[in-house]
Write an enzyme that holds these catalytic residues in place. Structure first.
Site, PDB file in Angstrom:
ATOM      1  N   HIS A   6       0.835  -1.165  -0.148  1.00 41.81           N
ATOM      2  CA  HIS A   6      -0.065  -0.013  -0.096  1.00 41.81           C
ATOM      3  C   HIS A   6       0.905   0.821   0.119  1.00 41.81           C
ATOM      4  O   HIS A   6       1.809   1.774   0.837  1.00 41.81           O
ATOM      5  CB  HIS A   6      -0.679   0.204   0.900  1.00 41.81           C
ATOM      6  CG  HIS A   6      -1.656   0.723   1.247  1.00 41.81           C
ATOM      7  ND1 HIS A   6      -3.453   0.905   1.268  1.00 41.81           N
ATOM      8  CD2 HIS A   6      -1.649   2.138   0.286  1.00 41.81           C
ATOM      9  CE1 HIS A   6      -4.041   1.843   1.601  1.00 41.81           C
ATOM     10  NE2 HIS A   6      -2.923   2.790   1.239  1.00 41.81           N
ATOM     11  N   HIS A   8       1.328   5.392  -1.531  1.00 41.14           N
ATOM     12  CA  HIS A   8       0.807   6.705  -2.477  1.00 41.14           C
ATOM     13  C   HIS A   8       2.486   7.246  -3.029  1.00 41.14           C
ATOM     14  O   HIS A   8       2.635   7.789  -2.402  1.00 41.14           O
ATOM     15  CB  HIS A   8       0.517   7.548  -1.469  1.00 41.14           C
ATOM     16  CG  HIS A   8      -0.835   7.365  -0.456  1.00 41.14           C
ATOM     17  ND1 HIS A   8      -2.449   7.106  -1.729  1.00 41.14           N
ATOM     18  CD2 HIS A   8      -1.952   6.057   0.009  1.00 41.14           C
ATOM     19  CE1 HIS A   8      -3.111   6.098  -0.962  1.00 41.14           C
ATOM     20  NE2 HIS A   8      -2.722   5.746   0.188  1.00 41.14           N
ATOM     21  N   ARG A  10       1.783   9.289  -5.554  1.00 38.18           N
ATOM     22  CA  ARG A  10       0.953  11.209  -5.841  1.00 38.18           C
ATOM     23  C   ARG A  10       1.634  11.001  -7.774  1.00 38.18           C
ATOM     24  O   ARG A  10       2.215   9.905  -8.308  1.00 38.18           O
ATOM     25  CB  ARG A  10       1.592  12.081  -5.585  1.00 38.18           C
ATOM     26  CG  ARG A  10       1.389  12.283  -3.645  1.00 38.18           C
ATOM     27  CD  ARG A  10       0.468  12.175  -3.213  1.00 38.18           C
ATOM     28  NE  ARG A  10      -0.044  11.826  -1.950  1.00 38.18           N
ATOM     29  CZ  ARG A  10      -1.437  11.112  -1.664  1.00 38.18           C
ATOM     30  NH1 ARG A  10      -2.353  10.368  -1.900  1.00 38.18           N
ATOM     31  NH2 ARG A  10      -1.580  11.155   0.202  1.00 38.18           N
ATOM     32  N   ASN A  34      -5.734   6.342  -6.009  1.00 42.05           N
ATOM     33  CA  ASN A  34      -6.399   7.670  -5.896  1.00 42.05           C
ATOM     34  C   ASN A  34      -5.758   9.182  -6.313  1.00 42.05           C
ATOM     35  O   ASN A  34      -5.468  10.196  -5.763  1.00 42.05           O
ATOM     36  CB  ASN A  34      -7.013   7.427  -4.411  1.00 42.05           C
ATOM     37  CG  ASN A  34      -5.333   7.848  -3.182  1.00 42.05           C
ATOM     38  OD1 ASN A  34      -4.315   7.380  -3.793  1.00 42.05           O
ATOM     39  ND2 ASN A  34      -6.079   7.912  -2.484  1.00 42.05           N
ATOM     40  N   LYS A  93      -9.004  -1.332  -6.179  1.00 39.50           N
ATOM     41  CA  LYS A  93      -9.378  -0.426  -4.937  1.00 39.50           C
ATOM     42  C   LYS A  93     -10.793  -0.096  -4.191  1.00 39.50           C
ATOM     43  O   LYS A  93     -11.258   0.680  -5.371  1.00 39.50           O
ATOM     44  CB  LYS A  93      -7.657   0.565  -5.049  1.00 39.50           C
ATOM     45  CG  LYS A  93      -8.265   1.210  -3.384  1.00 39.50           C
ATOM     46  CD  LYS A  93      -7.978   0.395  -2.136  1.00 39.50           C
ATOM     47  CE  LYS A  93      -8.031   0.915  -0.775  1.00 39.50           C
ATOM     48  NZ  LYS A  93      -6.779   2.201  -0.798  1.00 39.50           N
ATOM     49  N   HIS A 130     -10.514  -0.342   1.450  1.00 34.97           N
ATOM     50  CA  HIS A 130     -10.131   0.728   2.613  1.00 34.97           C
ATOM     51  C   HIS A 130     -11.556   0.347   3.447  1.00 34.97           C
ATOM     52  O   HIS A 130     -13.228   1.344   3.031  1.00 34.97           O
ATOM     53  CB  HIS A 130     -10.225   2.395   1.836  1.00 34.97           C
ATOM     54  CG  HIS A 130     -10.371   2.905   3.236  1.00 34.97           C
ATOM     55  ND1 HIS A 130      -8.689   4.314   3.400  1.00 34.97           N
ATOM     56  CD2 HIS A 130     -10.504   3.786   4.162  1.00 34.97           C
ATOM     57  CE1 HIS A 130      -9.656   5.166   4.420  1.00 34.97           C
ATOM     58  NE2 HIS A 130     -10.100   4.759   4.748  1.00 34.97           N
ATOM     59  N   HIS A 168      -5.058  -1.272   5.980  1.00 34.96           N
ATOM     60  CA  HIS A 168      -4.249  -0.358   7.144  1.00 34.96           C
ATOM     61  C   HIS A 168      -5.099  -0.657   7.647  1.00 34.96           C
ATOM     62  O   HIS A 168      -5.963   0.445   8.375  1.00 34.96           O
ATOM     63  CB  HIS A 168      -4.177   0.751   7.199  1.00 34.96           C
ATOM     64  CG  HIS A 168      -5.626   1.425   6.254  1.00 34.96           C
ATOM     65  ND1 HIS A 168      -6.624   1.234   5.816  1.00 34.96           N
ATOM     66  CD2 HIS A 168      -5.219   2.496   5.047  1.00 34.96           C
ATOM     67  CE1 HIS A 168      -7.163   2.512   4.812  1.00 34.96           C
ATOM     68  NE2 HIS A 168      -6.639   3.075   4.002  1.00 34.96           N
ATOM     69  N   ASP A 241       0.912   2.056   3.639  1.00 33.68           N
ATOM     70  CA  ASP A 241      -0.227   3.844   3.270  1.00 33.68           C
ATOM     71  C   ASP A 241       1.117   4.828   3.625  1.00 33.68           C
ATOM     72  O   ASP A 241      -0.089   6.090   4.135  1.00 33.68           O
ATOM     73  CB  ASP A 241      -1.321   3.719   4.357  1.00 33.68           C
ATOM     74  CG  ASP A 241      -2.233   4.792   4.644  1.00 33.68           C
ATOM     75  OD1 ASP A 241      -2.269   5.308   2.271  1.00 33.68           O
ATOM     76  OD2 ASP A 241      -2.987   5.048   4.861  1.00 33.68           O
TER      77      ASP A 241
END
Length: 339
Positions: A6, A8, A10, A34, A93, A130, A168, A241
């Site tokens: 997991h 991110h 960007r 996301n 996801k 999530h 998470h 995360d």
């Protein structure tokens, strides 16, 4: 070498800074979808995959991003099958609409994604969730437990062969649910949920760099997470995360949710396992359990951790002209990766 299930990264010019730190510690990372706009189809996932590969600071490091699709009410079975056929899209996801950063396009009702979930079960694609409801009337500290009752239980009842990851997890209830659940259910645990409880966020003033979703919980929940992570159970594995935001967007009247740990996630996990006298189980948590659940071969490349402290900077560069404030900024971590 460890995997992170997991992460991110960007987009734009910020990606390169995140990759520089993540690729030093992980051979593979599940790349969260996301973005703005979200990665809702195979074409966008391919574009993002290429962006990640082009921004690797060391093209010979062997790092592989594991791509995901962002599930929406309109995701079709055909899109799922197309994504799986690429060989580099490994999961989809499930964001409940409005539950976290850039989740406004998420799922509004479980039944609306049943056709896509059936296709995922058929082709062997993992479902990442999530695991919180997002309704205003549900207290923010109770949202994971309500999600288990309202979504997870029907999901497991109806999809006995779909590989599912509750991401998470943050409560003792989630630990017990996963521990006692069927073999197709597993969970990731972050370093920050293992190290801190809600006092870190709220006592002595609000500390925005500890604000994340799911929010930090009571000490009893943290202890349950530590016990699960260090138990040796294959149902629990690393998912950091790590979620960078600019320092200014965190230190604001309405700060963003997310804790940045890419700079030292493996070292943080090592501290936790050492504190429990469970260093012998660290490799399984970081490198074996997650790969097995995702049906991946174990990494051949290794890293070596040494007991040598180093000081974490106050900030790191984060795109052109911006900074990100890392977890434990200005403090030390007691383990290092041998160069």
């Amino acid at each position: 070498m460890p995997d992170d299930f997991h992460h991110h990264f960007r987009d734009g010019d910020k990606t390169k800074n995140v990759l520089a730190q993540a690729s030093e510690r992980f051979a593979r990372c599940i790349a969260m979808p996301n973005l703005k706009p979200p990665v809702t189809n195979t074409a966008l996932a391919t574009e993002y995959y290429n962006h990640l590969m082009e921004n690797l600071p060391n093209k010979d490091c062997g790092f592989k991003p594991l791509m995901t699709l962002y599930l929406t009410d309109n995701t079709t079975p055909e899109e799922i099958k197309k994504a799986k056929s690429t060989g580099f899209i490994h999961a989809a996801k499930y964001y409940p609409a409005g539950a976290t950063t850039n989740s406004d396009f998420g799922v509004t009702s479980l039944d609306k994604v049943y056709p896509a979930l059936r296709a995922m079960e058929e082709v062997g694609m993992v479902l990442c969730i999530h695991s919180e409801v997002s309704r205003d009337e549900i207290d923010i500290f109770d949202r994971e437990g309500v999600f288990i009752q309202e979504v997870m239980m029907p999901l497991l009842r109806d999809f006995g062969k779909l590989k599912i990851v509750m991401e998470h997890i943050s409560t003792a209830e989630a630990v017990e649910f996963v521990k006692n659940g069927p073999p197709n259910l597993a969970a990731t645990i972050t370093a920050h949920h293992l190290m801190y409880n809600r006092n870190a966020l709220l006592v002595g003033g609000v500390k925005p760099h500890f604000y994340c979703l799911p929010i930090l919980k009571r000490e009893t929940h943290r202890l349950a997470l530590v016990q699960a992570a260090t138990s040796g159970s294959p149902k629990f594995f690393a998912g950091t995360d790590s979620a960078p935001h600019t320092t200014s967007s965190k230190e604001s009247a309405c700060g963003c949710a997310g804790v940045y740990t890419a700079h030292a996630a493996v070292e943080f996990y090592t501290e936790i396992f050492e504190s429990e006298d469970k260093l012998d189980l660290l490799e399984s948590f970081l490198s074996i359990h997650g790969a097995a659940h995702y049906g991946l071969e174990r990494n051949e490349k290794t890293i070596t951790l040494i007991k040598k402290s180093w000081n974490i900077p106050a900030t790191y560069e984060f795109g052109g002209g911006d900074t990100v404030t890392p977890l434990r900024a200005g403090q030390s971590v007691s383990w290092s990766i041998e160069k």
